[in-house]
Scaffold this active site. Structure first.
Site, mmCIF file in Angstrom:
data_model
loop_
_atom_site.group_PDB
_atom_site.id
_atom_site.type_symbol
_atom_site.label_atom_id
_atom_site.label_comp_id
_atom_site.label_asym_id
_atom_site.label_seq_id
_atom_site.Cartn_x
_atom_site.Cartn_y
_atom_site.Cartn_z
ATOM 1 N N ASP A 13 -30.630 5.244 22.819
ATOM 2 C CA ASP A 13 -31.350 6.176 23.489
ATOM 3 C C ASP A 13 -32.663 6.216 22.245
ATOM 4 O O ASP A 13 -33.720 7.050 22.119
ATOM 5 C CB ASP A 13 -31.057 7.071 22.368
ATOM 6 C CG ASP A 13 -29.302 7.631 22.582
ATOM 7 O OD1 ASP A 13 -29.459 7.700 23.438
ATOM 8 O OD2 ASP A 13 -28.731 8.090 21.983
ATOM 9 N N LYS A 16 -35.935 4.590 27.120
ATOM 10 C CA LYS A 16 -35.606 3.260 28.128
ATOM 11 C C LYS A 16 -35.928 4.893 29.946
ATOM 12 O O LYS A 16 -36.378 3.774 30.413
ATOM 13 C CB LYS A 16 -34.115 2.292 28.003
ATOM 14 C CG LYS A 16 -34.297 1.717 26.856
ATOM 15 C CD LYS A 16 -32.239 1.265 26.450
ATOM 16 C CE LYS A 16 -31.950 2.126 26.949
ATOM 17 N NZ LYS A 16 -31.328 2.840 25.810
ATOM 18 N N GLY A 40 -26.924 7.564 28.706
ATOM 19 C CA GLY A 40 -27.386 8.832 29.276
ATOM 20 C C GLY A 40 -28.512 8.328 29.046
ATOM 21 O O GLY A 40 -29.509 8.938 27.907
ATOM 22 N N HIS A 41 -29.282 8.103 30.254
ATOM 23 C CA HIS A 41 -30.948 7.766 30.383
ATOM 24 C C HIS A 41 -31.201 9.436 30.953
ATOM 25 O O HIS A 41 -31.314 9.721 31.901
ATOM 26 C CB HIS A 41 -30.692 7.107 30.958
ATOM 27 C CG HIS A 41 -30.553 5.653 30.898
ATOM 28 N ND1 HIS A 41 -30.413 4.150 31.264
ATOM 29 C CD2 HIS A 41 -29.776 5.381 29.685
ATOM 30 C CE1 HIS A 41 -30.278 3.516 30.308
ATOM 31 N NE2 HIS A 41 -29.050 4.168 29.129
ATOM 32 N N ARG A 138 -9.909 -11.745 30.878
ATOM 33 C CA ARG A 138 -9.031 -12.209 32.698
ATOM 34 C C ARG A 138 -7.920 -11.327 32.979
ATOM 35 O O ARG A 138 -7.329 -11.645 34.158
ATOM 36 C CB ARG A 138 -8.614 -14.010 32.659
ATOM 37 C CG ARG A 138 -10.590 -14.311 32.264
ATOM 38 C CD ARG A 138 -10.933 -15.392 31.570
ATOM 39 N NE ARG A 138 -8.885 -16.562 30.503
ATOM 40 C CZ ARG A 138 -9.212 -16.482 30.129
ATOM 41 N NH1 ARG A 138 -8.791 -17.879 30.984
ATOM 42 N NH2 ARG A 138 -8.628 -16.972 29.069
ATOM 43 N N GLN A 205 -27.852 0.984 25.865
ATOM 44 C CA GLN A 205 -27.220 1.099 25.048
ATOM 45 C C GLN A 205 -28.755 0.687 24.290
ATOM 46 O O GLN A 205 -30.051 0.558 24.835
ATOM 47 C CB GLN A 205 -26.349 0.232 24.763
ATOM 48 C CG GLN A 205 -24.970 0.834 25.287
ATOM 49 C CD GLN A 205 -25.264 0.492 26.103
ATOM 50 O OE1 GLN A 205 -24.606 -0.157 26.931
ATOM 51 N NE2 GLN A 205 -24.699 2.283 26.655
ATOM 52 N N ARG A 284 -23.343 14.493 20.674
ATOM 53 C CA ARG A 284 -23.460 14.351 19.007
ATOM 54 C C ARG A 284 -24.703 14.859 18.944
ATOM 55 O O ARG A 284 -25.570 14.101 19.692
ATOM 56 C CB ARG A 284 -22.487 13.024 19.516
ATOM 57 C CG ARG A 284 -20.727 12.669 19.300
ATOM 58 C CD ARG A 284 -20.452 11.396 18.873
ATOM 59 N NE ARG A 284 -20.725 10.688 19.749
ATOM 60 C CZ ARG A 284 -20.529 9.900 19.780
ATOM 61 N NH1 ARG A 284 -19.834 9.336 18.557
ATOM 62 N NH2 ARG A 284 -20.826 8.280 20.954
ATOM 63 N N ASP A 314 -45.242 12.230 19.158
ATOM 64 C CA ASP A 314 -45.219 13.785 18.939
ATOM 65 C C ASP A 314 -44.291 14.595 17.795
ATOM 66 O O ASP A 314 -44.162 15.045 17.353
ATOM 67 C CB ASP A 314 -45.020 14.666 19.963
ATOM 68 C CG ASP A 314 -44.156 14.446 20.618
ATOM 69 O OD1 ASP A 314 -43.884 12.609 20.881
ATOM 70 O OD2 ASP A 314 -42.887 14.812 21.040
#
Ligand code: GDP
Ligand code: IMO
Ligand code: MG
Length: 403
Positions: A13, A16, A40-41, A138, A205, A284, A314
């Site tokens: 977070d 990115k 979540g971008h 596998r 991540q 969250r 900021d």
């Protein structure tokens, strides 16, 4: 045009998505290389908010090809929902979004089982750990398996599920809807490189969540670091020209695990409120704290970071005194190297005066308050890597470019 990796330097977070969005215009192809819908971008364009989970954050640039690499784990329903959501908002995906058949499937059982037992790590419950566990045992099922004989046998190998036939049928139906997006992306990427095109690898991540380099076991199940870009896409390390690291001006963490600079007081609440620190995937609240320079320098090292993007400057505008963690005290001993575990590490702080002036929306380095520039300089001096962008708000144009 160089090929670059953009990687998070903290616990995710970092911003990115917005950095990818601002670099994607110069890139021919944006590629996600690991993780899944745990990401979540966020990208803001013209007062519209987009949150990407599986689809690369370059998709808002119509000329840019977006690729989901073989190192990812994909929940087909989540992908279909994300595609539909974008199409409903007038964003085209056909012809410029592709998925590798090597990517592994996140099956409904992965999410179901994780929901039952997972309490320790505080995961996103998107089935990421179980899907990667099966891949490395596998026993995984890949996207390409949807279009081959023997899907049921593959599912039967790995699942205790009764109704394998029904599951196979549902997956094949989803597979049909996804079919136009399937491409052999590995040769496509290598051909693009031969033609001189530029790739932008999008990390999900962050470094401290990397399965090997992160704060194990409080990590995710993939290689989030820059090396993951090669592993997860079939592009060799010699083809990557630059690694750009992204860090916030402070620190956040979602989920469990040690966080030495965490603020449990009203300052932490101020950062959470002013930084709107709520998870883009799970909603969250994010734990907030001071910037940890020991961890940041380590993250720059393990990724080979050449330039840093500093976001959310900021958010510190109202903080009267700002702390930076420059060492840890571990059992009475001062350490400056990132340790095997952060347990029992007490932060040693250096304190700087806050600028207490609005920087929000500033685009000109000369217009940043001197104390904000001093803060940036102290970070650069400590980590030994240049900060080339300071972001001053969530909108595309809120950025100070520093070369
Ligand atoms: P990612 O997962 O690394 O892409 O980051 P997220 O999107 O999960 O979280 C970053 C959040 O901070 C988003 O809500 C962004 O809109 C917001 N953001 C990014 N850069 C800035 C910035 O410079 N200033 C402010 N105020 N918000 C920012
Ligand atoms: P982006 O790409 C922040 C965290 C979870 C949990 C741990 C393991 O938006 O930066 P998982 O579901 O992956 O098995 O959870 O990792 N986590 C993230 N934290 N940002 C993310 O993604 C994250 N993806 C996973 O909260 O602590
Ligand atoms: Mg995020």
């Amino acid at each position: 045009m160089p090929s670059r990796v953009v990687v998070g330097l903290q616990w995710g977070d970092e911003g990115k998505g917005r950095v990818i969005d601002s670099l994607a215009g110069e890139a021919d192809i944006v590629v996600r290389y690991q993780g899944g819908a745990n990401a979540g971008h966020t990208v803001w364009v013209d007062s519209k908010r987009y949150v990407f989970h599986l689809i690369p954050s370059g998709i808002l640039h119509p000329e840019t090809t977006c690729i989901m690499g073989g190192g990812m784990v994909v929940d087909l329903q989540a992908l279909l929902d994300e595609i539909d959501g974008l199409n409903d908002r007038g964003i085209n995906t056909q012809g410029h979004l592709f998925l590798s058949p090597r990517a592994h499937l996140v099956l409904p059982q992965h999410k179901g089982s994780e929901g039952l037992w997972e309490k320790r790590i505080g995961t996103t419950l998107k089935g990421i750990g179980p899907a990667y566990a099966q891949k490395y045992a596998r026993l995984g099922v890949r996207v390409g398996d949807l279009y081959q004989e023997g899907l049921e046998e593959k599912l039967r190998l790995s699942l205790a599920e009764e109704d394998i036939q029904g599951l196979a049928q549902r997956l094949q139906e989803q597979g049909e809807r996804i079919r136009p997006y399937i491409r052999d992306v590995e040769p496509l990427l290598n051909r693009a490189l031969q033609e001189g095109k530029s790739l932008l690898f999008e990390g999900a991540q962050g470094t401290l969540l990397d399965i090997d380099q992160g704060t194990y076991p409080f990590v995710t199940s993939s290689h989030t670091t820059a090396g993951g870009a090669c592993v997860g896409t079939g592009v060799g390390p010699t083809k990557i020209d630059e690694v750009i690291g992204v860090t916030k001006s402070y620190a956040t963490r979602v989920g469990n695990g040690p966080f030495p600079t965490e603020l449990g007081d009203e300052l932490g609440e101020l950062l959470q409120r002013d930084g709107e620190e709520y998870g883009a995937t799970t909603g969250r609240p994010r734990r907030c704290g001071w910037l940890d320079l020991v961890a940041l320098r380590y993250a720059c090292q393990v990724n080979g970071v050449q330039r840093v993007a500093l976001t959310k400057l900021d958010v510190l505008d109202r903080v009267p005194r700002i702390k930076l963690c420059v060492a840890y005290l571990y059992k009475g001993e001062r350490i400056e190297e990132f340790p095997l575990s952060l347990d029992h590490c007490e932060p040693v702080y250096e304190e700087l005066p806050g600028w207490e002036n609005p920087t929000k929306g500033t685009r000109d380095f000369g217009k940043l308050p001197q104390k904000a520039r001093d803060y940036i300089k102290r970070i650069v001096d400590y980590i030994g890597v240049k900060i080339c962008w300071a972001f001053t708000g969530p909108r595309r144009e809120d950025v100070v470019e520093m070369g």
